[in-house]
Motif scaffolding. Structure first.
Motif, mmCIF file in Angstrom:
data_model
loop_
_atom_site.group_PDB
_atom_site.id
_atom_site.type_symbol
_atom_site.label_atom_id
_atom_site.label_comp_id
_atom_site.label_asym_id
_atom_site.label_seq_id
_atom_site.Cartn_x
_atom_site.Cartn_y
_atom_site.Cartn_z
ATOM 1 N N TRP A 119 67.760 -24.276 0.474
ATOM 2 C CA TRP A 119 68.483 -23.474 1.294
ATOM 3 C C TRP A 119 67.125 -22.610 1.777
ATOM 4 O O TRP A 119 66.969 -22.249 3.003
ATOM 5 C CB TRP A 119 68.966 -21.995 0.325
ATOM 6 N N GLY A 120 65.872 -22.280 0.947
ATOM 7 C CA GLY A 120 65.157 -22.216 1.275
ATOM 8 C C GLY A 120 63.732 -22.648 2.436
ATOM 9 O O GLY A 120 63.949 -22.363 3.702
ATOM 10 N N VAL A 121 63.984 -24.511 2.421
ATOM 11 C CA VAL A 121 63.299 -24.956 3.481
ATOM 12 C C VAL A 121 63.930 -25.513 4.208
ATOM 13 O O VAL A 121 63.906 -25.365 6.002
ATOM 14 C CB VAL A 121 62.855 -26.275 3.098
ATOM 15 N N ARG A 135 57.102 -32.236 5.673
ATOM 16 C CA ARG A 135 56.360 -32.606 4.402
ATOM 17 C C ARG A 135 55.200 -32.651 3.795
ATOM 18 O O ARG A 135 55.212 -32.109 2.949
ATOM 19 C CB ARG A 135 56.037 -34.299 5.176
ATOM 20 N N LEU A 136 54.318 -31.646 4.912
ATOM 21 C CA LEU A 136 53.562 -31.028 4.084
ATOM 22 C C LEU A 136 53.570 -30.414 3.263
ATOM 23 O O LEU A 136 52.840 -29.271 2.684
ATOM 24 C CB LEU A 136 52.387 -30.202 5.398
ATOM 25 N N THR A 137 54.959 -29.070 3.598
ATOM 26 C CA THR A 137 55.544 -28.261 3.245
ATOM 27 C C THR A 137 56.358 -28.699 1.005
ATOM 28 O O THR A 137 56.656 -26.674 1.152
ATOM 29 C CB THR A 137 56.395 -27.386 3.900
ATOM 30 N N VAL A 138 56.861 -29.785 1.774
ATOM 31 C CA VAL A 138 57.378 -29.955 0.678
ATOM 32 C C VAL A 138 56.527 -29.522 -0.904
ATOM 33 O O VAL A 138 57.162 -28.584 -1.607
ATOM 34 C CB VAL A 138 58.045 -31.428 0.236
ATOM 35 N N GLY A 139 54.813 -29.717 -0.796
ATOM 36 C CA GLY A 139 54.412 -29.292 -2.391
ATOM 37 C C GLY A 139 54.848 -27.988 -2.163
ATOM 38 O O GLY A 139 54.416 -27.281 -3.134
ATOM 39 N N PRO A 140 54.139 -26.876 -1.626
ATOM 40 C CA PRO A 140 54.517 -25.135 -0.935
ATOM 41 C C PRO A 140 55.109 -25.008 -1.647
ATOM 42 O O PRO A 140 55.491 -23.877 -2.758
ATOM 43 C CB PRO A 140 53.475 -25.108 -0.085
ATOM 44 N N ALA A 141 56.856 -25.494 -1.034
ATOM 45 C CA ALA A 141 58.188 -25.116 -1.267
ATOM 46 C C ALA A 141 58.148 -25.278 -2.968
ATOM 47 O O ALA A 141 58.740 -24.350 -3.764
ATOM 48 C CB ALA A 141 59.028 -25.688 -0.680
ATOM 49 N N TRP A 142 57.862 -26.328 -3.687
ATOM 50 C CA TRP A 142 57.804 -26.738 -5.134
ATOM 51 C C TRP A 142 57.089 -25.213 -5.435
ATOM 52 O O TRP A 142 57.306 -25.010 -6.614
ATOM 53 C CB TRP A 142 57.644 -27.352 -4.958
ATOM 54 N N LEU A 143 55.829 -24.815 -5.149
ATOM 55 C CA LEU A 143 55.590 -23.723 -5.990
ATOM 56 C C LEU A 143 55.510 -23.015 -6.127
ATOM 57 O O LEU A 143 55.695 -22.133 -6.814
ATOM 58 C CB LEU A 143 53.365 -23.635 -5.638
ATOM 59 N N PHE A 144 56.491 -22.307 -5.114
ATOM 60 C CA PHE A 144 57.251 -20.608 -4.827
ATOM 61 C C PHE A 144 57.979 -20.898 -5.539
ATOM 62 O O PHE A 144 58.033 -19.987 -5.987
ATOM 63 C CB PHE A 144 57.391 -20.947 -3.063
#
Length: 272
Positions: A85-87, A200-209
């Motif tokens: 949902w967030g992404v 692809r670049l935001t997958v990591g930050p999205a998991w962090l949040f």
């Protein structure tokens, strides 16, 4: 003499080079675990591989005594739902606003400064505010992911849209195309690859949040489980969960790369 920068590994060589750092990390863990367990068989910091395997099987196959759920899959489903949902919302907003900013000067002048300011705010600093305003439910977690991802996508896509050769836009106007037609037929097809790359670049930050939000206020999820068992120093649970999160994030990245190669084969860095 062949310069180092001109040497390229073959497929087998690239596979070996890619696996080598991971193998060295695994070897370092084994050495450290054996040393600590030899000194203290009850050590919890670096459990043996057998302990990690047994715990992983238990979490993935056996129902929890209190809830009756298989914890690994219940937590995974909860986290993936929030992340999707967030992404997803971030992708829609980021693409729409980014393309508009890159194509229409009035929109860029109006929203550009706001998006730039929002992108500089650390999303985790807003977490208490979101919990106070939106409550401790799912909405606050989704908004946190969106706040961390959407401004980045907006700025990146606005730049990509602005880099489209001006001659293409002028030619389209000469042929009588309206702003909507230029957006649909000229700008959007050329910025869609940038959207996939940005995701692809935001997958990591999205998991962090997501992990941060679940650690503070959740009753299920991968981040919730990690921070729940930390008080017991249950590294046999924490390490498999961290490895599982890493595997999920890597699978998402590879899936997006595969989609990009299929949808946009003319882009050179799709498989990077």
């Amino acid at each position: 003499m062949t310069r180092l920068l001109n040497r390229r590994p073959g497929r087998a060589g690239a596979l070996v080079l890619g696996v080598l750092p991971l193998a060295l990390l695994a070897l370092a863990y084994l050495i450290g675990s054996d040393a600590r367990l030899a000194a203290n068989p009850n050590d919890k910091l670096l459990p043996s591989l057998a302990t990690l395997a047994d715990t992983t099987v238990r979490l993935a196959t056996q129902p929890d005594a209190r809830s009756g759920d298989v914890l690994l899959w219940t937590d995974t489903a909860a986290s993936l739902q929030r992340l999707t949902w967030g992404v997803g919302v971030s992708a829609v907003l980021g693409f729409a606003v980014g393309v508009a900013m890159g194509l229409i000067p009035l929109v860029r002048a109006t929203l550009g400064p706001l998006v730039a300011v929002l992108s500089m705010i650390p999303p985790l600093a807003l977490l208490p505010i979101l919990f106070i305003v939106l409550g401790l439910g799912e909405l606050s977690k989704i908004v946190l992911i969106g706040f961390g991802v959407a401004p980045f996508l907006m700025r990146d896509l606005a730049q990509r849209a602005g880099e489209i050769p001006r001659e293409q836009v002028i030619k389209a106007q000469t042929l009588g195309a309206s702003t909507w037609q230029i957006a649909l037929r000229v700008v959007i097809p050329q910025t869609l690859p940038a959207l996939v790359h940005g995701l692809r670049l935001t997958v990591g930050p999205a998991w962090l949040f997501l992990i941060a939000a679940e650690a503070i206020a959740a009753t299920d999820g991968l981040g919730y489980r990690i921070f729940l068992v930390r008080r017991y120093m249950a590294m046999d649970v924490i390490l498999p969960y961290v490895a599982w999160i890493t595997l999920l994030a890597y699978a998402m990245d590879r899936t997006l790369a595969a989609l990009a190669r299929r949808w946009f084969p003319w882009v050179e860095d799709n498989g990077a």
